[in-house]
Design a protein around this motif. Structure first.
Motif, short mmCIF file in Angstrom:
data_model
loop_
_atom_site.label_atom_id
_atom_site.label_comp_id
_atom_site.label_asym_id
_atom_site.label_seq_id
_atom_site.Cartn_x
_atom_site.Cartn_y
_atom_site.Cartn_z
N ASN A 199 0.81 -1.22 0.00
CA ASN A 199 0.00 0.00 0.00
C ASN A 199 0.84 1.27 0.00
OD1 ASN A 199 -2.39 -1.54 0.11
ND2 ASN A 199 -2.22 -1.71 2.35
N ASP A 200 2.14 1.12 -0.31
CA ASP A 200 3.07 2.25 -0.36
C ASP A 200 3.24 2.92 1.00
OD1 ASP A 200 3.59 1.84 -3.02
OD2 ASP A 200 2.06 3.26 -3.71
N LYS A 201 3.04 2.17 2.07
CA LYS A 201 3.29 2.70 3.42
C LYS A 201 4.66 2.24 3.89
CE LYS A 201 -1.51 3.02 4.97
NZ LYS A 201 -2.49 2.62 6.02
N ILE A 202 5.37 3.16 4.54
CA ILE A 202 6.71 2.86 5.02
C ILE A 202 6.63 1.83 6.16
CG2 ILE A 202 8.78 3.83 6.10
CD1 ILE A 202 8.19 6.44 4.74
N ILE A 203 7.51 0.84 6.10
CA ILE A 203 7.54 -0.22 7.10
C ILE A 203 8.51 0.15 8.22
CG2 ILE A 203 8.04 -2.67 7.53
CD1 ILE A 203 7.33 -3.23 4.64
N PHE A 204 8.05 0.03 9.47
CA PHE A 204 8.88 0.30 10.64
C PHE A 204 9.13 -1.00 11.40
CE2 PHE A 204 7.04 4.40 9.72
CZ PHE A 204 8.04 5.30 10.03
N LYS A 205 10.20 -1.03 12.16
CA LYS A 205 10.47 -2.16 13.04
C LYS A 205 9.45 -2.18 14.18
CE LYS A 205 15.43 -1.89 12.10
NZ LYS A 205 16.77 -1.68 12.69
N HIS A 206 9.21 -3.36 14.74
CA HIS A 206 8.29 -3.56 15.87
C HIS A 206 6.83 -3.23 15.52
CE1 HIS A 206 11.81 -4.17 18.29
NE2 HIS A 206 12.22 -2.93 18.15
N GLN A 207 6.45 -3.29 14.24
CA GLN A 207 5.07 -2.96 13.89
C GLN A 207 4.10 -4.04 14.36
OE1 GLN A 207 5.17 -0.01 9.96
NE2 GLN A 207 4.31 -2.03 9.80
N ASP A 208 4.52 -5.30 14.32
CA ASP A 208 3.62 -6.39 14.73
C ASP A 208 3.29 -6.28 16.22
OD1 ASP A 208 3.71 -7.34 12.17
OD2 ASP A 208 5.38 -8.72 12.56
N TYR A 209 4.32 -6.08 17.04
CA TYR A 209 4.13 -5.90 18.47
C TYR A 209 4.87 -4.63 18.88
CZ TYR A 209 2.47 -10.72 18.53
OH TYR A 209 1.77 -11.88 18.30
N PRO A 210 4.16 -3.50 18.97
CA PRO A 210 4.83 -2.23 19.28
C PRO A 210 5.45 -2.25 20.67
CG PRO A 210 2.44 -1.99 19.39
CD PRO A 210 2.70 -3.35 18.82
N GLN A 218 4.06 9.64 19.93
CA GLN A 218 2.69 9.49 19.43
C GLN A 218 2.66 9.58 17.91
OE1 GLN A 218 0.20 12.34 21.45
NE2 GLN A 218 -0.04 11.06 23.26
N GLY A 219 1.91 8.65 17.30
CA GLY A 219 1.81 8.60 15.85
C GLY A 219 2.79 7.64 15.21
N MET A 220 3.74 7.12 15.97
CA MET A 220 4.70 6.15 15.44
C MET A 220 4.10 4.75 15.51
SD MET A 220 7.73 7.23 14.38
CE MET A 220 8.76 5.81 14.72
N PRO A 221 4.07 3.99 14.40
CA PRO A 221 3.50 2.64 14.43
C PRO A 221 4.32 1.66 15.27
CG PRO A 221 4.54 3.07 12.31
CD PRO A 221 4.53 4.37 13.05
N SER A 222 5.56 2.03 15.60
CA SER A 222 6.41 1.13 16.38
C SER A 222 6.18 1.25 17.87
CB SER A 222 7.89 1.41 16.08
OG SER A 222 8.17 1.26 14.71
#
Length: 327
Positions: A199-210, A218-222
């Protein structure tokens, strides 16, 4: 009787000024002597660095005063030691990071039932002396800390055991904590470009389990962050904030322990180029004193540690005779 009091007094001074247990200094010397797996030699033959250099390095100002030496002379003599310590400590952190992620485990938020990693992260400021260059002053000026000149360092800590998993390089005080985390947690390809999903969204580390963070992230997916303090928060939101605050205390305790060392307890007066190395080495010293060790951690052999300890006692006796302290 006087001689016994003199020795005990100097032993207390040296132990206090180092900022850590003397057994930890022995382990640092152990790592310096045997950090290369392919060239393990006998302890007596592998004199990569003198033992007194490590003792002087861990608290430059006070130990140099105790040994009646100037700080400048000690710092120039210890540059090679600092570089060697940085290499072995950085290698240890890299080797144990994957095991750190596995052992951290998963936590369940009782407020909403969502799961997160048992890791807390935060950034802390290290006050430095004001540099002469005006451009560097702007880069180090932190509005959050009243305009003080400082450097920021980011760390990850296990909320159960207090073990340190990640210690970043130092960033300028003017950089926001969120910007620092974006630099660290972006998933990048071999060319250094950010990786995006379908979906052209940037992937961050720890996204599965923040992981747990404060309101700065705030606002960080990680990150899972608390709600802003207000009188209108619901019971669920209050429980959510309490869950995060109770588990984040470990990372705050780590920074408190890190800044007890003399070199970081007041305004840092050394070279900014060495600050990254000093922070990483001292972070490993703090982690080395943690009793919660992993099975895959570097194994220290007792017979070699005992030999190093006996050499250190002889060395301290020589130092006591050279000191000019009076009781």
């Amino acid at each position: 009787m006087t001689k016994k009091r003199f020795n005990n007094k100097n032993k207390q001074i040296i132990t206090h000024n180092i900022g850590c247990e003397l057994s930890t200094v022995d382990k640092l010397y152990y790592l310096l002597a045997f950090w290369d797996e392919e060239t393990k030699e006998n302890y007596i033959e592998s004199k990569l660095v003198r033992h007194e250099d490590i003792i002087s390095y861990l608290s430059i100002e006070e130990i140099s005063r105790t040994l009646d030496k100037s700080s400048r002379a000690v710092q120039s003599r210890l540059q090679n030691t600092l570089d060697a310590l940085f290499i072995v400590c950085e290698k240890q952190f890299k080797d144990q990071y994957n095991n750190f992620i596995v052992n951290a485990g998963i936590l369940t938020n009782p407020a909403n039932g969502k799961k997160c990693a048992g890791i807390a992260a935060d950034s802390s400021a290290i006050v430095v002396n004001t540099p002469q260059e005006y451009s560097v002053q702007n880069h180090l000026t932190s509005n959050k800390h009243g305009g003080e000149k400082c450097m920021k360092v980011h760390a990850e800590v296990d909320v159960e055991t207090g073990r340190v998993g990640l210690i970043s390089k130092c960033f300028g005080g003017s950089i926001h904590d969120k910007t620092i985390s974006e630099t660290i947690y972006l998933e990048r390809d071999q060319y250094g470009k950010p990786i995006v999903d379908s979906n052209d969204k940037i992937i961050f580390k720890h996204q599965d389990y923040p992981i747990l963070g404060d309101k700065a992230y705030q606002g960080m997916p990680s990150f899972i962050t608390p709600y802003k303090r207000s009188k209108h928060l619901t019971d669920e939101q209050l429980d959510h904030n309490a869950f995060i605050n109770q588990n984040r205390i470990k990372v705050e305790n780590f920074f408190c322990r890190l800044k007890r060392f003399k070199v970081l307890s007041t305004s840092y007066r050394g070279s900014l180029h060495n600050l990254d190395k000093i922070v990483l080495v001292l972070a490993y010293v703090v982690d080395l004193e943690n009793p919660n060790r992993y099975d895959t951690d570097f194994e220290f052999k007792e017979e070699i540690l005992n030999e190093i300890q006996s050499d250190r006692k002889v060395l301290l006796q020589k130092k006591v005779k050279k000191t000019k302290l009076t009781i």
